[in-house]
Scaffold this motif. Sequence first.
Motif, short mmCIF file in Angstrom:
data_model
loop_
_atom_site.label_atom_id
_atom_site.label_comp_id
_atom_site.label_asym_id
_atom_site.label_seq_id
_atom_site.Cartn_x
_atom_site.Cartn_y
_atom_site.Cartn_z
N ALA A 113 0.81 -1.21 0.00
CA ALA A 113 0.00 0.00 0.00
C ALA A 113 0.85 1.27 0.00
CB ALA A 113 -0.92 0.00 1.22
N MET A 114 2.15 1.14 -0.19
CA MET A 114 3.01 2.32 -0.24
C MET A 114 4.02 2.17 -1.37
SD MET A 114 5.64 1.74 3.01
CE MET A 114 4.35 1.43 4.21
N SER A 115 4.59 3.27 -1.77
CA SER A 115 5.58 3.23 -2.84
C SER A 115 6.89 2.63 -2.34
CB SER A 115 5.83 4.64 -3.38
OG SER A 115 6.41 5.45 -2.37
N ASP A 116 7.75 2.24 -3.26
CA ASP A 116 9.05 1.68 -2.88
C ASP A 116 9.90 2.71 -2.15
OD1 ASP A 116 8.36 -0.72 -4.02
OD2 ASP A 116 9.36 -0.31 -5.93
N ASP A 117 9.84 3.96 -2.62
CA ASP A 117 10.63 5.01 -1.97
C ASP A 117 10.18 5.20 -0.52
OD1 ASP A 117 12.06 5.39 -4.26
OD2 ASP A 117 10.86 7.09 -4.96
N MET A 118 8.88 5.22 -0.32
CA MET A 118 8.36 5.39 1.04
C MET A 118 8.74 4.22 1.92
SD MET A 118 4.43 6.05 2.21
CE MET A 118 4.02 6.41 3.93
N PHE A 119 8.68 3.01 1.37
CA PHE A 119 9.05 1.82 2.15
C PHE A 119 10.51 1.88 2.58
CE2 PHE A 119 11.00 -2.43 2.01
CZ PHE A 119 10.36 -3.01 3.09
N PHE A 120 11.40 2.25 1.66
CA PHE A 120 12.83 2.31 1.99
C PHE A 120 13.12 3.43 2.99
CE2 PHE A 120 13.29 0.17 -2.27
CZ PHE A 120 13.69 -1.04 -1.73
N ARG A 121 12.37 4.53 2.91
CA ARG A 121 12.55 5.60 3.90
C ARG A 121 12.16 5.13 5.30
NH1 ARG A 121 10.25 9.02 -0.08
NH2 ARG A 121 8.28 8.96 1.06
N GLN A 122 11.06 4.42 5.39
CA GLN A 122 10.62 3.90 6.69
C GLN A 122 11.62 2.87 7.22
OE1 GLN A 122 8.11 5.36 8.18
NE2 GLN A 122 7.77 6.59 6.35
N GLN A 123 12.17 2.06 6.34
CA GLN A 123 13.15 1.07 6.75
C GLN A 123 14.42 1.74 7.28
OE1 GLN A 123 14.07 -1.77 3.70
NE2 GLN A 123 15.16 -3.13 5.06
#
Length: 276
Positions: free
Chosen positions: A240-250
Motif C-alpha cells: 500500500a506504499m511506494s518503494d521510496d516510502m518503504f525504503f525511507r521507513q526502513q
Amino acid sequence: MVPRWRLAQVIWLVIALAFSLRHDLLAAALSAYPLSRAGVCAFVSRRPAAPRCLQQLDASRKKKNRSQGRTGKGGSDGRSDDDEVEEFFVSEADLEAVFAGLRSKLKESEQFLSNKISRLALHRATPSLIESLTVELPGDSKEKQLQYVAQIMSKGPYELHVVPLSAVHLDAIFVSLSTKLVDYKVSMMADRVSVVVPSMTEAMVRQARSVVKETLNEVKTQIRLTRQAVIKKLKHLHQAMSDDMFFRQQKEVDAVVKQSEKRVDEVANEALRGLA
C-alpha cells in the motif's frame, strides 16, 4: 419502358454468371435468393453483414458494458478504482503505531539491561542497589518497594543511608534489610538504617564482568529480533506504499535501532569500567 425490377433481375443474372466459376462468397450469397421479383429486391436492399470477428468483439463489448452497468465502474463487486486504493492506503497513524511499538520494545530491552546490572552486586554504594527490595510494613497486606517508603542516599563509595519517610517504619525497614542483605553490614541508627557494602574479591569482579557482557549480548539479540518484527510489519504494508516510502521507513527503523544499541553499549561499558 422496362420495369425496374426486371432491370434488377437482368443485373442479377449478369453478376451470377460472372462469379459462378470463381465460387465467390458473393455468388454463394446470390444463389441463396430465388430468381424472382421479391428475391431480387431483397438482395438489392440487403445490408452487408459485418465480419464474424467484429461481431464477436461487439458482443463482448456490449456484455462488458452491461456488467459494469449492473456492478459499477470499478468491477464485479461494485467498487471503483479509487475505493480499492483507499482500502489499502497506509495512513500516518498506522506508521506512528508501528514506530511507537518499536520504541516501546527497545525501551523494555534497555530497562532490562539496566535492572540486571543494578542487581549484579557491583559493590558500589548506589541507591539502585537496594531500592527495588521489598519491605513488609505493619498494617499493610502487601510488601512495598524500599524506594517508595524511604529515601536512599550514598555516603561514600561503600555505604548507604536509608531514611524512612515515616519514623514508625524504621524498625520494619531494619528487619527487612537485615534479612535480605545477608552479606552486607546493616546497622540501626537514630533515624535511619546504615548499609555497608562489602568489598569485592577478584573472582567476584570477574563473575560480574562476565554477567554484564552476557546480558549485553542477550539484549542486543532481543533488539535485532525486535527490528526484524517491525520490518516484517512494514513489508506487510509495502503493498500500500511506494518503494521510496518503504525504503525511507526502513532507514528510519535502522536509525532508531542503532540509537538503542548505542545506549545499551554505553550502559554496559560504564558498568565494566566500574568493575575494572
